[in-house]
Design a protein around this motif. Structure first.
Motif, PDB file in Angstrom:
ATOM      1  N   LEU A  38       0.803  -1.229   0.000  1.00 17.24           N
ATOM      2  CA  LEU A  38       0.000   0.000   0.000  1.00 17.24           C
ATOM      3  C   LEU A  38       0.835   1.278   0.000  1.00 17.24           C
ATOM      4  CD1 LEU A  38      -2.834   1.215   0.047  1.00 17.24           C
ATOM      5  CD2 LEU A  38      -2.776   1.077   2.547  1.00 17.24           C
ATOM      6  N   PRO A  39       1.840   1.417   0.880  1.00 17.57           N
ATOM      7  CA  PRO A  39       2.631   2.654   0.824  1.00 17.57           C
ATOM      8  C   PRO A  39       3.395   2.807  -0.491  1.00 17.57           C
ATOM      9  CG  PRO A  39       3.632   1.079   2.327  1.00 17.57           C
ATOM     10  CD  PRO A  39       2.262   0.563   1.998  1.00 17.57           C
ATOM     11  N   GLY A  40       3.763   1.694  -1.123  1.00 16.13           N
ATOM     12  CA  GLY A  40       4.432   1.788  -2.420  1.00 16.13           C
ATOM     13  C   GLY A  40       3.533   2.380  -3.478  1.00 16.13           C
ATOM     14  N   ILE A  41       2.253   2.007  -3.446  1.00 15.93           N
ATOM     15  CA  ILE A  41       1.286   2.563  -4.396  1.00 15.93           C
ATOM     16  C   ILE A  41       1.117   4.062  -4.158  1.00 15.93           C
ATOM     17  CG2 ILE A  41      -1.146   2.535  -5.077  1.00 15.93           C
ATOM     18  CD1 ILE A  41      -1.138  -0.468  -4.358  1.00 15.93           C
ATOM     19  N   ALA A  42       0.958   4.438  -2.887  1.00 18.15           N
ATOM     20  CA  ALA A  42       0.767   5.846  -2.557  1.00 18.15           C
ATOM     21  C   ALA A  42       1.991   6.676  -2.930  1.00 18.15           C
ATOM     22  CB  ALA A  42       0.451   5.987  -1.069  1.00 18.15           C
ATOM     23  N   LEU A  43       3.175   6.175  -2.642  1.00 15.40           N
ATOM     24  CA  LEU A  43       4.401   6.914  -2.978  1.00 15.40           C
ATOM     25  C   LEU A  43       4.586   7.025  -4.490  1.00 15.40           C
ATOM     26  CD1 LEU A  43       6.964   5.579  -0.344  1.00 15.40           C
ATOM     27  CD2 LEU A  43       6.108   7.918  -0.573  1.00 15.40           C
ATOM     28  N   ALA A  44       4.250   5.960  -5.222  1.00 15.48           N
ATOM     29  CA  ALA A  44       4.380   6.021  -6.681  1.00 15.48           C
ATOM     30  C   ALA A  44       3.490   7.115  -7.263  1.00 15.48           C
ATOM     31  CB  ALA A  44       4.018   4.657  -7.288  1.00 15.48           C
ATOM     32  N   PHE A  45       2.272   7.224  -6.741  1.00 13.06           N
ATOM     33  CA  PHE A  45       1.389   8.297  -7.221  1.00 13.06           C
ATOM     34  C   PHE A  45       1.882   9.658  -6.754  1.00 13.06           C
ATOM     35  CE2 PHE A  45      -2.212  11.162  -6.699  1.00 13.06           C
ATOM     36  CZ  PHE A  45      -2.735  11.156  -7.977  1.00 13.06           C
ATOM     37  N   LEU A  46       2.374   9.732  -5.523  1.00 15.84           N
ATOM     38  CA  LEU A  46       2.832  11.005  -4.981  1.00 15.84           C
ATOM     39  C   LEU A  46       4.015  11.544  -5.774  1.00 15.84           C
ATOM     40  CD1 LEU A  46       2.452  13.057  -2.653  1.00 15.84           C
ATOM     41  CD2 LEU A  46       4.094  11.699  -1.331  1.00 15.84           C
ATOM     42  N   LEU A  47       4.907  10.662  -6.198  1.00 12.67           N
ATOM     43  CA  LEU A  47       6.111  11.098  -6.903  1.00 12.67           C
ATOM     44  C   LEU A  47       5.857  11.387  -8.375  1.00 12.67           C
ATOM     45  CD1 LEU A  47       8.722   8.617  -5.346  1.00 12.67           C
ATOM     46  CD2 LEU A  47       8.407  11.041  -4.815  1.00 12.67           C
ATOM     47  N   THR A  48       4.930  10.688  -8.990  1.00 11.27           N
ATOM     48  CA  THR A  48       4.713  10.846 -10.432  1.00 11.27           C
ATOM     49  C   THR A  48       3.442  11.610 -10.765  1.00 11.27           C
ATOM     50  OG1 THR A  48       3.506   8.740 -10.620  1.00 11.27           O
ATOM     51  CG2 THR A  48       5.914   8.664 -10.826  1.00 11.27           C
ATOM     52  N   GLY A  49       2.460  11.608  -9.835  1.00 13.68           N
ATOM     53  CA  GLY A  49       1.187  12.247 -10.119  1.00 13.68           C
ATOM     54  C   GLY A  49       0.356  11.510 -11.147  1.00 13.68           C
ATOM     55  N   GLN A  50       0.714  10.251 -11.450  1.00 14.80           N
ATOM     56  CA  GLN A  50       0.001   9.479 -12.465  1.00 14.80           C
ATOM     57  C   GLN A  50      -0.565   8.203 -11.844  1.00 14.80           C
ATOM     58  OE1 GLN A  50       2.199   8.835 -16.133  1.00 14.80           O
ATOM     59  NE2 GLN A  50       3.563  10.550 -15.654  1.00 14.80           N
ATOM     60  N   ARG A  51      -1.717   7.779 -12.377  1.00 15.57           N
ATOM     61  CA  ARG A  51      -2.353   6.551 -11.909  1.00 15.57           C
ATOM     62  C   ARG A  51      -2.156   5.422 -12.920  1.00 15.57           C
ATOM     63  NH1 ARG A  51      -7.058   3.625 -11.201  1.00 15.57           N
ATOM     64  NH2 ARG A  51      -7.692   3.263  -9.041  1.00 15.57           N
ATOM     65  N   ASP A  52      -1.095   5.511 -13.676  1.00 18.90           N
ATOM     66  CA  ASP A  52      -0.785   4.475 -14.652  1.00 18.90           C
ATOM     67  C   ASP A  52      -0.543   3.153 -13.932  1.00 18.90           C
ATOM     68  OD1 ASP A  52       1.452   2.879 -16.265  1.00 18.90           O
ATOM     69  OD2 ASP A  52       0.287   4.081 -17.679  1.00 18.90           O
ATOM     70  N   PRO A  53      -1.183   2.049 -14.370  1.00 23.00           N
ATOM     71  CA  PRO A  53      -1.047   0.783 -13.635  1.00 23.00           C
ATOM     72  C   PRO A  53       0.383   0.273 -13.550  1.00 23.00           C
ATOM     73  CG  PRO A  53      -2.154   0.467 -15.757  1.00 23.00           C
ATOM     74  CD  PRO A  53      -2.113   1.932 -15.496  1.00 23.00           C
ATOM     75  N   PHE A  54       1.186   0.499 -14.590  1.00 18.69           N
ATOM     76  CA  PHE A  54       2.571   0.034 -14.549  1.00 18.69           C
ATOM     77  C   PHE A  54       3.356   0.760 -13.461  1.00 18.69           C
ATOM     78  CE2 PHE A  54       1.343  -1.109 -18.892  1.00 18.69           C
ATOM     79  CZ  PHE A  54       1.770  -2.428 -18.936  1.00 18.69           C
ATOM     80  N   ILE A  55       3.143   2.058 -13.351  1.00 14.93           N
ATOM     81  CA  ILE A  55       3.839   2.836 -12.319  1.00 14.93           C
ATOM     82  C   ILE A  55       3.416   2.385 -10.928  1.00 14.93           C
ATOM     83  CG2 ILE A  55       4.107   5.149 -11.349  1.00 14.93           C
ATOM     84  CD1 ILE A  55       3.875   6.254 -14.169  1.00 14.93           C
ATOM     85  N   LEU A  56       2.116   2.196 -10.728  1.00 11.98           N
ATOM     86  CA  LEU A  56       1.629   1.756  -9.421  1.00 11.98           C
ATOM     87  C   LEU A  56       2.098   0.341  -9.107  1.00 11.98           C
ATOM     88  CD1 LEU A  56      -2.020   3.175  -9.414  1.00 11.98           C
ATOM     89  CD2 LEU A  56       0.091   4.231  -8.602  1.00 11.98           C
ATOM     90  N   PHE A  57       2.173  -0.519 -10.121  1.00 12.03           N
ATOM     91  CA  PHE A  57       2.674  -1.876  -9.908  1.00 12.03           C
ATOM     92  C   PHE A  57       4.132  -1.850  -9.461  1.00 12.03           C
ATOM     93  CE2 PHE A  57      -0.406  -4.382 -12.856  1.00 12.03           C
ATOM     94  CZ  PHE A  57      -1.428  -4.104 -11.959  1.00 12.03           C
ATOM     95  N   VAL A  58       4.924  -0.975 -10.079  1.00 11.76           N
ATOM     96  CA  VAL A  58       6.334  -0.859  -9.688  1.00 11.76           C
ATOM     97  C   VAL A  58       6.451  -0.395  -8.241  1.00 11.76           C
ATOM     98  CG1 VAL A  58       8.469   0.411 -10.099  1.00 11.76           C
ATOM     99  CG2 VAL A  58       7.186  -0.515 -12.031  1.00 11.76           C
ATOM    100  N   GLY A  59       5.636   0.587  -7.871  1.00  9.05           N
ATOM    101  CA  GLY A  59       5.653   1.052  -6.489  1.00  9.05           C
ATOM    102  C   GLY A  59       5.234  -0.031  -5.516  1.00  9.05           C
ATOM    103  N   ALA A  60       4.172  -0.758  -5.843  1.00 10.52           N
ATOM    104  CA  ALA A  60       3.703  -1.834  -4.971  1.00 10.52           C
ATOM    105  C   ALA A  60       4.748  -2.930  -4.838  1.00 10.52           C
ATOM    106  CB  ALA A  60       2.400  -2.406  -5.513  1.00 10.52           C
ATOM    107  N   ALA A  61       5.351  -3.316  -5.957  1.00 11.90           N
ATOM    108  CA  ALA A  61       6.354  -4.376  -5.923  1.00 11.90           C
ATOM    109  C   ALA A  61       7.582  -3.950  -5.126  1.00 11.90           C
ATOM    110  CB  ALA A  61       6.758  -4.757  -7.348  1.00 11.90           C
ATOM    111  N   SER A  62       8.001  -2.708  -5.273  1.00 10.13           N
ATOM    112  CA  SER A  62       9.175  -2.225  -4.542  1.00 10.13           C
ATOM    113  C   SER A  62       8.933  -2.256  -3.031  1.00 10.13           C
ATOM    114  CB  SER A  62       9.517  -0.806  -4.989  1.00 10.13           C
ATOM    115  OG  SER A  62       9.781  -0.765  -6.374  1.00 10.13           O
ATOM    116  N   ALA A  63       7.756  -1.798  -2.601  1.00 17.24           N
ATOM    117  CA  ALA A  63       7.448  -1.794  -1.177  1.00 17.24           C
ATOM    118  C   ALA A  63       7.332  -3.213  -0.631  1.00 17.24           C
ATOM    119  CB  ALA A  63       6.150  -1.021  -0.927  1.00 17.24           C
TER     120      ALA A  63
END
Length: 291
Positions: free
Chosen positions: A47-72
């Motif tokens: 969950l925090p990876g998803i939030a941080l990915a959106f916070l840093l990029t401002g985009q809700r692109d699924p690939f970006i959110l997936f990267v954030g989720a996987a990293s966390a």
């Protein structure tokens, strides 16, 4: 017929079935290695990876959110490994600690994002319990891009993965890099988690990993058969949950999928030949009558 003519229903059903099949297949290794709670901790940690990915990029692109989720989630798994090996804290206590810290941090980030001007377009709260109805074709491609390589890795190293899963001591004695394959299995479990967060949410995702594998285990003693059955059970429950969600307005697809998967698991625990409760009671009764 609506499955073929209605875009939303078709997309949701296909996405849910992809999730059910992939998470069912990969969840078998979490169950057999007695790491079911690891999936629960990593799904909450995403969950925090998803939030941080959106916070840093401002985009809700699924690939970006997936990267954030996987990293966390991978960070949480690494932290768990460090805590268990360098302290006297047991696995269960370390899992509870990691789950609470990461999930709490994620909720704080979500609260912060809700006060931002672009909070409405983020819709990140849907990742708590899932929002399958919001799936679009781009999300399905993201699921395939993440899920198919994870399945391919397991199939490529199938003999080694099988040996490490059932007898890690023997695998270590013949020179297999057991720790490396542990990391590989953790990575593929993380892949299953991140593709399912949008559909069923971080709270319910662990059920999609564990329930199909538990159900499949009741019907067979062979790993090859188990993973096929788990994938089939997961896809079937996902299709049933998606269909049931169309019968009433406001019915959430993710929880219905988990309920259908729970029903399959209960039926397997009771009626599966050989291991089911019904068959075991009948066999016990026959032994008592014979004696």
């Amino acid at each position: 017929m609506e499955l073929f003519t209605d875009y939303t229903l078709r997309t949701v059903t296909i996405g849910a079935m992809l999730l059910g099949a992939i998470s069912g297949f990969l969840g078998c290794f979490a169950v057999l290695r007695r790491q079911a709670l690891l999936g629960d901790a990593m799904s909450h940690a995403a969950l925090p990876g998803i939030a941080l990915a959106f916070l840093l990029t401002g985009q809700r692109d699924p690939f970006i959110l997936f990267v954030g989720a996987a990293s966390a989630a991978l960070l949480a798994a690494l932290w768990l490994l460090v805590v268990v090996r360098t302290t006297r804290i047991k696995d269960d206590a370390a899992l509870a600690l990691i789950l609470a810290v990461f999930f709490g941090f994620g909720l704080v980030l979500l609260s912060y994002l809700q006060r931002q001007p672009n909070a409405a377009q983020a819709g990140l709260k849907s990742f708590l319990f899932g929002q399958a109805a919001a799936l679009i074709e781009r999300d399905l491609w993201a699921m395939l891009v993440v899920g198919v390589p994870a399945l391919a890795l397991v199939l490529i190293f199938w003999p080694q993965v099988k040996l490490v899963t059932f007898d890690p001591d023997f695998a270590r004695s013949i020179g297999l890099p057991v720790r490396g394959f542990d990391v590989l299995l953790t990575v593929v479990i993380v892949a299953a988690i991140v593709i399912g967060i949008q559909t069923v949410g971080v709270v319910l995702m662990s059920a999609m990993l564990v329930a199909p594998a538990v159900a499949a285990r009741q019907w067979t003693n062979r790993l090859e058969t188990m993973v096929v059955l788990a994938a089939g059970f997961g896809a079937l429950a996902a299709m049933a949950g998606a269909w049931l969600s169309t019968l009433g307005e406001g019915l959430a697809t993710g929880p219905l999928i988990v309920l259908m998967m729970s029903l399959v698991t209960v039926l397997s625990l009771v009626f599966a030949p050989g291991r089911g409760l019904l068959w075991r009671n009948l066999r016990r009764r026959q032994v008592l009558q014979a004696s």
